[in-house]
Write a protein that holds these residues in place. Structure first.
Motif, PDB file in Angstrom:
ATOM      1  N   TYR A 155       0.750   2.998  20.677  1.00 62.68           N
ATOM      2  CA  TYR A 155       0.680   3.342  19.509  1.00 62.68           C
ATOM      3  C   TYR A 155       0.844   4.474  18.868  1.00 62.68           C
ATOM      4  N   LEU A 156       1.805   5.226  17.939  1.00 60.14           N
ATOM      5  CA  LEU A 156       1.787   5.648  17.547  1.00 60.14           C
ATOM      6  C   LEU A 156       1.823   5.543  16.392  1.00 60.14           C
ATOM      7  N   LYS A 157       0.290   5.713  15.240  1.00 58.07           N
ATOM      8  CA  LYS A 157      -0.002   5.420  14.640  1.00 58.07           C
ATOM      9  C   LYS A 157       0.275   5.553  12.836  1.00 58.07           C
ATOM     10  N   ALA A 158       1.230   7.032  13.369  1.00 56.12           N
ATOM     11  CA  ALA A 158       1.950   7.411  12.387  1.00 56.12           C
ATOM     12  C   ALA A 158       2.221   8.274  11.500  1.00 56.12           C
ATOM     13  N   LYS A 159       3.709   8.786  11.282  1.00 56.88           N
ATOM     14  CA  LYS A 159       4.117   9.728  11.303  1.00 56.88           C
ATOM     15  C   LYS A 159       2.894  11.003  11.828  1.00 56.88           C
ATOM     16  N   ASP A 160       4.099  11.733  12.747  1.00 55.21           N
ATOM     17  CA  ASP A 160       3.509  12.450  12.584  1.00 55.21           C
ATOM     18  C   ASP A 160       2.339  12.957  15.019  1.00 55.21           C
ATOM     19  N   LYS A 161       2.434  11.144  14.895  1.00 57.92           N
ATOM     20  CA  LYS A 161       1.354  11.026  15.520  1.00 57.92           C
ATOM     21  C   LYS A 161       1.827  11.411  16.742  1.00 57.92           C
ATOM     22  N   LYS A 162       1.321  11.799  18.363  1.00 60.54           N
ATOM     23  CA  LYS A 162       1.571  11.568  19.792  1.00 60.54           C
ATOM     24  C   LYS A 162       0.912  10.953  20.009  1.00 60.54           C
ATOM     25  N   GLY A 163       1.842  10.771  21.646  1.00 62.70           N
ATOM     26  CA  GLY A 163       0.673   9.817  22.251  1.00 62.70           C
ATOM     27  C   GLY A 163       1.809  10.458  24.158  1.00 62.70           C
ATOM     28  N   ASP A 177       4.718   5.273   5.629  1.00 62.84           N
ATOM     29  CA  ASP A 177       5.228   4.165   6.425  1.00 62.84           C
ATOM     30  C   ASP A 177       5.743   4.257   6.255  1.00 62.84           C
ATOM     31  N   ARG A 178       5.528   2.601   4.808  1.00 64.45           N
ATOM     32  CA  ARG A 178       6.222   1.904   4.398  1.00 64.45           C
ATOM     33  C   ARG A 178       7.784   2.109   3.841  1.00 64.45           C
ATOM     34  N   GLU A 179       7.992   3.206   3.982  1.00 65.58           N
ATOM     35  CA  GLU A 179       8.858   3.301   2.744  1.00 65.58           C
ATOM     36  C   GLU A 179      10.313   4.036   3.832  1.00 65.58           C
ATOM     37  N   HIS A 184       7.592   7.181  11.087  1.00 66.74           N
ATOM     38  CA  HIS A 184       6.531   6.309  10.405  1.00 66.74           C
ATOM     39  C   HIS A 184       5.574   5.588  11.881  1.00 66.74           C
ATOM     40  N   SER A 185       4.490   4.902  11.712  1.00 67.01           N
ATOM     41  CA  SER A 185       3.929   4.401  12.339  1.00 67.01           C
ATOM     42  C   SER A 185       5.019   3.559  13.814  1.00 67.01           C
ATOM     43  N   ALA A 186       4.831   3.496  15.314  1.00 68.55           N
ATOM     44  CA  ALA A 186       5.742   2.429  16.046  1.00 68.55           C
ATOM     45  C   ALA A 186       5.358   2.700  17.105  1.00 68.55           C
TER      46      ALA A 186
END
Lengths: 595, 735
Positions: free
Chosen positions: A110-118, B550-552, A63-65
């Motif tokens: 900020y990694l805004k969603a799953k699988d996003k990279k930075g 994401d929420r889940e 998830h985002s992080a």
């Protein structure tokens, strides 16, 4: 004392999260999908330097992080470049240090969603290669793949790398050489877990994968020569603040040691050269505070003034897995003490602690070695791993059974390392709460009443602290129809808590070694039959436990003892530790029957 | 190329010179302030002896001296003229100085540690379009040794700390050299502030501390061309007010021997400690908001509260009257807003649900939008939206204003930001809808947070009506023990020397505070979603597929964190960690107005509570009651009333299965029974045997929002009884 902590911060290994298994766990969200570190040794203007470049690619796997890529630097580690976001530059003193020059450069990613990279990229230079002592392989996030490369020129043939605490898999070393004859050593990382952050775990140097960089100092002489100019400070002192009149040698040592322990505050100050150079004794006297170096130098100077041979000595505490002689590196030393030749041995005096006697070797020094700075040279000595003076925490309750309650006196005597713990805690308590604090340290259970204004404290004898008070215990006696039960177990004994293993991945480090004894005796009315529970003895990892019951005339006694060997309890042995403690508690909880 | 290098070098040298100038300028400022401050001997700073009654204190503040100096200044700047051309415009400025000087006697090592290190920023600056705030801070320290010798701490002992990319963020640290137990430390903090088109920060003088104060003096010198408002609170004495030759207002206050310290327990410093709040404005300020009450120069001592309330109404009259223009569509929180709006409108029109039900529904709908982490929470925004939404769906609500118990009471309002709006149904004086304030965050519609109970309030009225008659203050109801109850039920079995425990908790009203942190995001989402699924409605949060995923995933993290939170809760309840944690789950987040209990179940095993006594067993049944407060000797020596907040009740029912092969000892069962009743609190225990189990019912009540100090001994007896019961033991004899 905190030089090592400072080095760790410099190496970017601080403030990291939990778990230690190798590879990513299902709970991990952010991973370092690619990690590239390169350390290049070069000849600088003032000596050898090390250029470090770091690249990180972070990926959110579930998830985002938000992550905060960062790198540490200080007066001897120059930050050359930082890219990837809007950087911030902050001081990062360890909480235990009043001031040092450690700084951190970081930014928010900020990694805004799953699988996003930075990505993040940093470059820095160790301006003095002596301070480049090693690299922790783990990161604050699990590393999926990465490399750590060392490039060492032919002009530095003595530099070599030693792997410490490497797992069986996940890190591979390869040795090569480039066209210019440079050694190229590459560590390839795959699926490596993250660096844990657990205060109860053994130190990172003792337990985490670490590449130790060695060979900067080719021999102990070179190691000494590096420190010698920094230790050459003016030791002139106009005053002798301790009255030593009429005292014999041991008493003089104790008086002076006690003065520095109790009248000089420990304040860590480690900016630049000050991390290695002590204040002059005159300055420490003026300030009435100092770090370990300054306090040790003041102590040795005062002892010298009193005609007693004494030296400062560089040591490593037991958070460092090596002795100085075994790894000639700045990473092997993090502390300074005062050493006094005594009979056929030495006294090892650590003035940063308030209640340890001159004859005791504190647990954090035992078994280590010391580089003693003697006139114009040095001497390496071993610190024995057994202290002549034992650390113990002994509480005795002498009761008389009367009117359905126990009344009598309670006395708790702590020695050496245990006394130090109690004295340090006591110092932090405002005087108006001190009696209550002391009473609390005597109370074996709730509903044991200690008149607060009758608690006495004796802390004048070095290495000892003693609390004593009258006590009335109303909860220890249970009178049923034809029998009276005595509950003599005490609660709240130190180190008797279970270690939670439900999510634990680390070994456990016992903070102290020594004996904890609770002896409770009760004088009972005559002509009663007493049934004592069975005696109990057991052993667990690093601990012997016993609970003994005895009767002598009208006095019954229960003695519960915990002997802590110190050291580390392996993760797999923790259930055994918990089981031994639970059985011991049950055994101590058994009641004495009086009919 | 050579010219470029020369130019760069010249610029570099200039920059270094400016930097050096700034440093030397700061040092000159710090040295001047230090010399000026220490040249004075303010009242009380010549005190030599400490009264014997304070000999047992860690530290004694011999004297405090606070000095406020505020001057109006006017600057000029370039602005935009009427035809877009540059023009010279006026800038409203204030020069503000705040000195806080203390003489503290250090009596032990704890005080030595506390007063031995200081850190402060040397300067900071904020600039906006036509505004700026420039602060310079400095401190000075000197020691007075027991023999009277004065040791000045030189600025060379300060450590310069640099942060920022170029090290241009400066701060200083000081480890006070030479400080020893028995010394007096004379320390001051001074901040010089230069403001343009910004008002000075409010000043709060707190006339009580954690150490006794022998002398407390305040001296303020404030330009009469500024607006100064102050309010004395909680029994604080008033300033003596005069004017100097320049017509400045001179405010002085002197207090001696402030013996009473802030107690550790049942004390609300903001509601009980004497304090004076002060605000200073330059009404000519064109960039910052200046409240209506401050638009006239001069001093306003304890200003009329209706005048101060007008500051708030002045800001909010428009939305209170006409609405803020929020609609569900505008809000954008839910899927199919138009459909949801239509359905709610239909419900409102056909009278399927009552006004109160609609108000409750909209409250939870709005809370769901916020608490589901869709918006950053703002209590004013919540109030505006709630008013608009209820009006939109035909609910007749009126708005009122109150304040939380960390601010001044509304009938003593000074700062127009220190208040909170609530709504109530027209004519329904029993039910108040306050925005959730955070502790607890999740409340049921109509539940009044403990921070608002018993607080002064007024209902809003149109300006015209306000002019005709002043608003009537009233008190927000203080709910009773029924509305503020924690019911704990334990089902306990003995397994060798372990106790197996299933514990159910139900928290209502003010007792929710301690438990709301157990609620995970998943619990909150599901709780709201489930409750809102009524009246044929099923609002769903608007989110993209990726956001849903994401929420889940976050839910999984939340479940793991919740396990740790439950373990902490168990340790906090019993005072020791469980031998084994089995389960913990929230069963109700407590948002149903008809059943507002926050409920959870937890299951675990505890050891050390079963003791073998020959063939018999002793069970530490007292440990099955939550850990009770233990009064320290210093708690007993109390001078202040007790601030309880609101009445509440803690009911604990312990069902202990009699172990096979044993019977309870009647004497020990009887010994569990306790009853200590006082006017303001009670502690009762009943115990009985039946159906193979022992049932112990423990009721602890706090019956009053406050307890007079005269009643403290009686109250303390109840507290002691509860604490003593924690060590109760129940005996079971082998059959």
């Amino acid at each position: 004392m905190h030089t090592m902590a400072r080095l760790l911060v410099s190496l970017g290994a601080a403030v990291l999260l939990s778990l230690s298994v190798f590879g990513k766990t299902p709970d991990d969200n952010v991973v370092v999908s690619k990690a590239l570190d390169e350390y290049v040794f070069i000849a600088g203007k003032d000596g050898a330097e090390v250029r470090h470049s770091r690249k990180r690619e972070y990926t959110a796997t579930r998830h985002s992080a938000s992550v905060k890529p960062h790198i540490f630097y200080n007066d001897r580690i120059r930050l050359d470049k930082a890219s990837g976001g809007k950087m911030q530059y902050r001081d990062v003193n360890s909480p235990a240090v009043f001031h040092d020059d450690s700084k951190v450069c970081f930014f928010s990613l900020y990694l805004k969603a799953k699988d996003k990279k930075g990505t993040a990229e940093f470059r820095r230079t160790f301006l003095d290669a002596a301070h480049f002592t090693g690299v922790f392989v783990e990161d604050e996030y699990p590393v999926e793949e990465g490399t750590i490369t060392f490039r060492i020129p032919p002009s530095m043939p003595d530099i070599y790398l030693v792997e410490e605490n490497f797992p069986e898999q996940g890190i591979e070393r390869s040795n090569g050489m480039d066209g210019d004859g440079w050694r190229v050593i590459t560590y390839t990382i795959s699926n490596l877990g993250k660096m844990p952050d657990d205060d109860s775990a053994p130190s990172a140097l003792s337990s985490r994968p670490y590449i130790s960089v060695r060979g900067y100092f080719t021999d102990i002489e070179a190691f000494y020569r590096y420190h010698a100019p920094l230790l050459a400070v003016d030791t002139a002192l106009t005053e002798m603040p301790v009255d030593i009149g009429g005292a014999d040698r041991p008493e003089i040592i104790e008086r002076i040691y006690s003065f520095v322990q109790k009248k000089i505050r420990y304040v860590a100050y480690e900016e630049g050269e000050a991390a290695f150079r002590p204040d002059t004794p005159a300055e420490t006297m003026r300030k009435r505070y100092g770090d370990c170096k300054s306090m040790s130098l003041l102590l040795s100077t005062l002892l010298n003034r009193a005609g007693i041979e004494a030296y400062i000595a560089i040591v490593g505490t037991n958070s460092i897995p090596w002795r100085i002689a075994d790894n000639l590196s700045l990473a092997s030393a993090d502390h300074m003490i005062c050493v006094v030749p005594d009979s056929d041995g030495y006294l090892f005096l650590d003035p940063t602690h308030v209640q340890i006697s001159s004859r005791h070797i504190p647990s954090w020094l035992s078994g280590k070695d010391a580089l003693v700075v003697v006139d114009g040279g040095f001497r390496m000595i071993d610190i024995p791993d057994v202290s002549p003076e034992e650390s113990a925490d002994v509480a005795e309750y002498c009761y008389v059974l009367s009117d359905g309650m126990l009344a009598g006196r309670a006395k708790r005597a702590a020695t050496e390392d245990f006394a130090e713990r109690l004295a340090s805690a006591l110092d932090a308590v405002p005087v108006q709460h001190r009696s209550a604090f002391l009473a609390k340290n005597l109370v074996p259970a709730t509903r044991a009443d200690i008149p607060v204004d009758s608690v006495s404290l004796a802390a004048d004898i070095p290495g000892k602290i003693c609390i004593e008070a009258p006590i009335v215990n109303t909860s220890a006696v249970i009178a049923l129809d034809d029998v009276v039960y005595l509950d003599l177990n005490t609660t709240g004994d130190p180190f008797s808590s279970r270690i939670d293993i439900s999510d634990r991945r680390e070994d456990y480090k016992l903070p102290v070694s020594g004996r904890v004894v609770r002896r409770i005796s009760v004088e009972i009315p005559e002509q009663h039959t007493v049934i004592l529970p069975e005696n109990f003895e057991t052993s667990g990892p690093s601990v012997n436990l016993s609970c003994m019951f005895s009767q002598d005339g009208n006095t019954v006694t229960m003695t519960k003892t915990m002997e802590l060997a110190g050291g580390i309890i392996a993760l797999g042995d923790i259930p055994e530790w918990n089981k031994a403690l639970a059985e011991w508690t049950d055994a101590c909880n058994r009641q004495i029957e009086i009919k | 190329m050579k010219n470029i290098i020369i130019a760069i070098l010249t610029l570099l040298l200039c920059a270094l010179a400016v930097r050096a100038d700034k440093m030397s300028d700061y040092r000159a400022f710090a040295d001047t302030v230090r010399a000026d401050v220490f040249a004075e001997v303010p009242p009380g700073f010549d005190v030599k002896d400490i009264p014997a009654k304070y000999s047992g204190e860690s530290a004694v503040v011999k004297a405090v001296y606070e000095n406020i100096n505020a001057k109006k200044k006017t600057g000029m700047g370039v602005g935009v003229g009427i035809v877009g051309l540059p023009s010279i415009t006026r800038r409203a400025r204030v020069e503000f100085g705040h000195l806080m000087r203390m003489l503290i006697h250090v009596n032990d090592k704890a005080a030595l540690e506390k007063y031995s290190e200081f850190a402060f920023d040397t300067d900071d600056k904020r600039t906006f379009y036509k505004s700026y705030e420039k602060n310079r801070h400095t401190i000075g320290v000197r020691l007075i040794k027991p023999d009277g010798r004065i040791v000045d701490i030189d600025t060379s002992d300060f450590v310069e700390v640099e942060e920022g990319k170029k090290g241009d963020e400066k701060s200083r640290k000081l480890a006070v050299p030479g400080l020893e137990v028995g010394d007096d430390i004379d320390v001051f903090f001074f901040t010089e502030t230069k403001l343009q088109n910004i008002h000075p920060d409010p000043v709060d003088f707190v006339l009580k501390a954690e150490a006794p104060i022998l002398n407390y003096n305040i001296h303020c010198e404030i330009d009469d061309n500024l607006t100064t408002q102050y309010r004395t609170l909680n029994g604080a004495p008033d300033f003596t007010v005069g004017r100097d030759a320049d017509n400045n207002y001179i405010l002085d206050l002197e207090l001696k021997d402030i013996a009473a310290k802030e107690p550790r327990l049942w004390y609300n410093s903001l509601q009980q400690s004497p304090r004076i709040m002060m605000r200073i404005f330059n009404r000519r300020n064109s960039e910052s908001f200046t409240p209506k009450s401050a638009k006239k120069d001069g001093l306003q001592q304890n200003p009329d509260v209706n005048t101060m309330l007008e500051d708030r109404w002045d800001i909010d009259d428009a939305w209170l009257d006409k609405g803020a223009g929020y609609g569900l569509y505008y809000y954008g929180a839910f899927k199919d807003e138009r459909k949801l709006t239509k359905a709610l409108n239909k419900l409102a029109k056909d009278g399927t649900i009552s006004q109160r039900q609609m108000a409750d529904y909209i409250y939870n709908l709005l809370a769901y939008a916020y608490i589901g982490n869709r918006y950053s929470f703002d209590i004013l925004d919540f109030a505006k939206a709630y008013k608009d939404f209820t009006k939109m769906f035909g609910v007749k609500m009126e708005a009122g204003l109150s304040s939380c118990d960390w601010h001044e009471p509304l009938d003593q309002l000074l700062n127009h930001k220190h208040n909170i709006y609530f709504m109530r149904l027209d004519g329904d004086t029993a039910r108040y809808y306050f925005p959730p304030t955070g502790n607890p965050l999740i409340i049921a519609p109509g539940e009044i947070s403990p921070h608002m109970q018993g607080r002064e309030a007024v209902m809003w009225a149109k300006k015209k009506e306000r002019k005709q008659s002043p608003l009537q203050f009233f008190t927000i109801p203080v709910t009773g023990t029924d509305a503020n109850r924690n019911v704990t039920t334990l089902d306990v079995t003995v397994d060798n020397t372990m106790l197996g425990i299933r514990r159910s908790e139900a928290y209502r009203g003010s007792t929710k505070r301690s438990s709301s942190s157990l609620i995970s995001l998943e619990d909150a989402d599901k709780g709201y979603s489930s409750w809102l699924n009524r009246y044929g409605l099923n609002p769903v949060i608007k989110e993209k597929k990726k956001e849903t995923a994401d929420r889940e995933e976050r839910y999984a993290d939340g479940r793991k964190e919740q396990v740790e939170a439950f373990k902490t809760e168990i340790e906090s309840y019993h005072g020791s960690a469980p031998a084994e944690f089995i389960d913990g789950r929230i069963t109700d987040i407590g948002i149903d107005p008809d059943q507002p209990d926050l409920c959870y179940d937890t299951e675990y095993r505890m050891d050390g509570y079963v003791k073998r006594a020959g063939a018999n067993l002793l069970i530490s049944v007292g440990k099955l009651l939550s850990e009770q407060i233990e009064l320290l000797p210093t708690d007993r020596d109390r001078k202040d009333d007790l601030y309880i907040g609101n009445p509440r009740e803690y009911l604990t029912v312990i069902n202990l299965v009699v172990p096979d092969g044993y019977e309870v000892n009647a004497k020990s069962l009887e010994a569990l029974k306790t009853s200590v009743k006082g006017k303001d609190a009670s502690f009762d225990v009943e115990a009985e045997e039946g159906s193979g189990k022992i049932t112990v019912t423990v009721v602890k009540q706090y019956l009053s929002p406050t307890v007079a100090i005269a009643d403290w001994p009686e109250f303390a007896k109840v507290v002691d009884a509860a604490n003593a019961w924690n060590s109760s033991v129940l005996a079971f004899e082998r059959l």
